[in-house]
Design an enzyme around this catalytic site. Structure first.
Site, PDB file in Angstrom:
ATOM      1  CB  SER A 189      -0.809   0.075   1.445  1.00  0.00           C
ATOM      2  OG  SER A 189      -1.632   1.281   1.689  1.00  0.00           O
ATOM      3  CE1 TYR A 215      -4.077  -1.828   5.033  1.00  0.00           C
ATOM      4  CE2 TYR A 215      -3.305   0.257   4.431  1.00  0.00           C
ATOM      5  CZ  TYR A 215      -3.791  -0.814   4.012  1.00  0.00           C
ATOM      6  OH  TYR A 215      -3.995  -1.328   2.626  1.00  0.00           O
TER       7      TYR A 215
HETATM    8  N1  LIG Z   1      -8.494  -1.061  -2.244  1.00  0.00           N
HETATM    9  C1  LIG Z   1      -7.324  -0.271  -1.993  1.00  0.00           C
HETATM   10  O1  LIG Z   1      -7.389   1.021  -2.442  1.00  0.00           O
HETATM   11  C2  LIG Z   1      -6.055  -0.738  -1.445  1.00  0.00           C
HETATM   12  C3  LIG Z   1      -5.031   0.130  -1.527  1.00  0.00           C
HETATM   13  C4  LIG Z   1      -3.892  -0.304  -0.849  1.00  0.00           C
HETATM   14  C5  LIG Z   1      -3.647  -1.591  -0.444  1.00  0.00           C
HETATM   15  N2  LIG Z   1      -4.776  -2.388  -0.603  1.00  0.00           N
HETATM   16  C6  LIG Z   1      -4.576  -3.826  -0.280  1.00  0.00           C
HETATM   17  O2  LIG Z   1      -5.066  -4.498  -1.161  1.00  0.00           O
HETATM   18  C7  LIG Z   1      -5.587  -5.829  -0.541  1.00  0.00           C
HETATM   19  C8  LIG Z   1      -6.893  -6.317  -0.773  1.00  0.00           C
HETATM   20  O3  LIG Z   1      -7.715  -5.176  -0.165  1.00  0.00           O
HETATM   21  P1  LIG Z   1      -9.193  -4.994  -1.046  1.00  0.00           P
HETATM   22  O4  LIG Z   1      -9.111  -3.526  -1.271  1.00  0.00           O
HETATM   23  O5  LIG Z   1      -9.454  -5.874  -1.990  1.00  0.00           O
HETATM   24  O6  LIG Z   1     -10.097  -5.140   0.214  1.00  0.00           O
HETATM   25  P2  LIG Z   1     -11.166  -6.202   0.277  1.00  0.00           P
HETATM   26  O7  LIG Z   1     -12.295  -6.107  -0.644  1.00  0.00           O
HETATM   27  O8  LIG Z   1     -11.672  -5.559   1.918  1.00  0.00           O
HETATM   28  O9  LIG Z   1     -10.641  -7.478   0.361  1.00  0.00           O
HETATM   29  C9  LIG Z   1      -9.804  -7.802   1.649  1.00  0.00           C
HETATM   30  C10 LIG Z   1      -9.706  -9.616   1.387  1.00  0.00           C
HETATM   31  O10 LIG Z   1      -8.763  -9.913   2.413  1.00  0.00           O
HETATM   32  C11 LIG Z   1      -9.691 -11.142   3.268  1.00  0.00           C
HETATM   33  N3  LIG Z   1      -9.243 -11.016   4.705  1.00  0.00           N
HETATM   34  C12 LIG Z   1      -9.535 -10.176   5.778  1.00  0.00           C
HETATM   35  N4  LIG Z   1      -9.295 -10.539   6.783  1.00  0.00           N
HETATM   36  C13 LIG Z   1      -8.654 -11.933   6.690  1.00  0.00           C
HETATM   37  C14 LIG Z   1      -8.089 -12.751   7.520  1.00  0.00           C
HETATM   38  N5  LIG Z   1      -8.298 -12.698   8.968  1.00  0.00           N
HETATM   39  N6  LIG Z   1      -7.685 -14.039   6.809  1.00  0.00           N
HETATM   40  C15 LIG Z   1      -7.713 -14.360   5.589  1.00  0.00           C
HETATM   41  N7  LIG Z   1      -8.506 -13.271   4.738  1.00  0.00           N
HETATM   42  C16 LIG Z   1      -8.929 -12.302   5.222  1.00  0.00           C
HETATM   43  C17 LIG Z   1     -11.075 -10.768   3.010  1.00  0.00           C
HETATM   44  O11 LIG Z   1     -11.828 -11.840   2.936  1.00  0.00           O
HETATM   45  P3  LIG Z   1     -12.609 -12.503   4.264  1.00  0.00           P
HETATM   46  O12 LIG Z   1     -13.528 -11.388   5.086  1.00  0.00           O
HETATM   47  O13 LIG Z   1     -13.508 -13.470   3.588  1.00  0.00           O
HETATM   48  O14 LIG Z   1     -11.899 -13.184   5.114  1.00  0.00           O
HETATM   49  C18 LIG Z   1     -11.023 -10.239   1.497  1.00  0.00           C
HETATM   50  O15 LIG Z   1     -11.276 -11.238   0.559  1.00  0.00           O
HETATM   51  C19 LIG Z   1      -5.276  -5.622   1.042  1.00  0.00           C
HETATM   52  O16 LIG Z   1      -4.065  -6.112   1.393  1.00  0.00           O
HETATM   53  C20 LIG Z   1      -5.166  -4.173   1.045  1.00  0.00           C
HETATM   54  O17 LIG Z   1      -4.655  -3.859   2.351  1.00  0.00           O
HETATM   55  C21 LIG Z   1      -6.006  -1.929  -1.131  1.00  0.00           C
END
Ligand SMILES: NC(=O)c1ccc[n+]([C@@H]2O[C@H](COP(=O)([O-])OP(=O)(O)OC[C@H]3O[C@@H](n4cnc5c(N)ncnc54)[C@H](OP(=O)(O)O)[C@@H]3O)[C@@H](O)[C@H]2O)c1
Length: 281
Positions: A145, A158
């Site tokens: 991130s 975070y």
């Molecule tokens: N969206 C953005 O702008 C952004 C920016 C920078 C970085 N990121 C990074 O991208 C990655 C994906 O994020 P996203 O935006 O796609 O968010 P998201 O839609 O909330 O997806 C997060 C995923 O992580 C899983 N997860 C959460 N807690 C978990 C646990 N304890 N064990 C196993 N799986 C778990 C969730 O599934 P369950 O709830 O089913 O477990 C979900 O599939 C993350 O690492 C985030 O930090 C996102």
């Protein structure tokens, strides 16, 4: 991008496959002919993603796991390897966000984020290493991130594990020179997912809202397409997102200016004003 057959038949294990970036990766890697192992906590959502795969719906191996439960991860890795006898690419994508000030955040929440966003992913990598060595190749993809590069208010819990990912995987990469094992650190900007709705507040309550900035953010389909291109090219570090990427440049060439920018951000000014009026935290 090199030829489209690059991912054909490759075994790709994606964590956080039940929503957002991970879910979109499942669809795009499926189109490219990969064999998928998909993980997250919510089995119902994983099954829905599996049923919606564009190529061979239902063909992914659903491997539920909770990254917070570190002692269970060795068994999960054994299970993942039992499906196809190998894993070619591990995508450490799962993660959760926080939205609260340090002063409001319980240490248990710092620990929770450290487990899910840092210790869980590195545990999977360490456990897969012997198999990658045996294969003589493998790729570890890590979704970091902008918070892995610098800090802003309300994201300390975070930013800490995301910074730790960089320290760990950069050191790890330097140990893997000439091993055939690659590490790709991806830095997304603001991507259109529901990450903020799934985020927690400082005492563990669900934040529950998709923030405006994420509603109008960089489209997830486009972001994942670019991420896959970077994975294919074996890039070591790759930014994907909108204009907010300029902060990376600023952080490298003028960290002082970036800190001034963060300090004087309009949202911060509104918060201070609300606090003075007694209507904000
Ligand atoms: N969206 C953005 O702008 C952004 C920016 C920078 C970085 N990121 C990074 O991208 C990655 C994906 O994020 P996203 O935006 O796609 O968010 P998201 O839609 O909330 O997806 C997060 C995923 O992580 C899983 N997860 C959460 N807690 C978990 C646990 N304890 N064990 C196993 N799986 C778990 C969730 O599934 P369950 O709830 O089913 O477990 C979900 O599939 C993350 O690492 C985030 O930090 C996102």
């Amino acid at each position: 991008m090199k030829s489209n057959s690059h991912f054909q038949g490759k075994v790709i294990w994606i964590t956080g496959a039940s929503s957002g970036i991970g879910e979109e990766m499942c669809y795009q890697f499926s189109k490219l002919g990969a064999q998928l192992i998909i993980s997250a906590r919510n089995v119902g959502k994983l099954k829905r993603v599996n049923a919606q795969l564009p190529r061979n719906p239902g063909s992914a191996k659903v491997l539920p796991l909770d990254l917070e439960k570190l002692p269970e991860l060795p068994e999960k890795v054994q299970k993942a390897l039992s499906y196809f006898g190998r894993v070619d690419i591990l995508v450490n994508n799962a993660g959760i966000a926080v939205r609260d000030f340090v002063r409001n955040t319980a240490l248990e929440i710092d620990q929770k984020l450290m487990n899910i966003n840092y210790l869980g992913p590195i545990t999977l990598s360490k456990l897969l290493l012997p198999q990658f060595k045996k294969q003589g190749k493998g790729q570890m993809v890590v979704i970091s991130s902008l918070s892995g590069k610098y800090g802003v208010p309300k994201l300390a819990a975070y930013a800490a594990p995301k910074h730790a990912l960089h320290g760990f995987y950069e050191s790890f990469r330097s140990e893997l020179v000439d091993s055939g094992i690659g590490i790709t650190l991806i830095i997304p900007g603001i991507i259109q997912t529901e990450i903020t709705a799934h985020a927690v507040l400082g005492q563990g309550e669900n934040y529950g809202k998709v923030e405006m900035a994420f509603k109008n953010a960089y489209p997830v389909e486009k972001a994942v397409k670019k991420m896959i291109g970077a994975i294919q090219q074996g890039k070591e570090e790759f930014y994907v997102g909108g204009a907010e990427g300029f902060t990376l440049w600023l952080n490298r060439f003028s960290p002082w200016l970036l800190r001034r920018f963060i300090r004087n951000h309009p949202l911060k000014k509104i918060r201070t004003f609300k606090r003075k009026l007694g209507i904000g935290k």
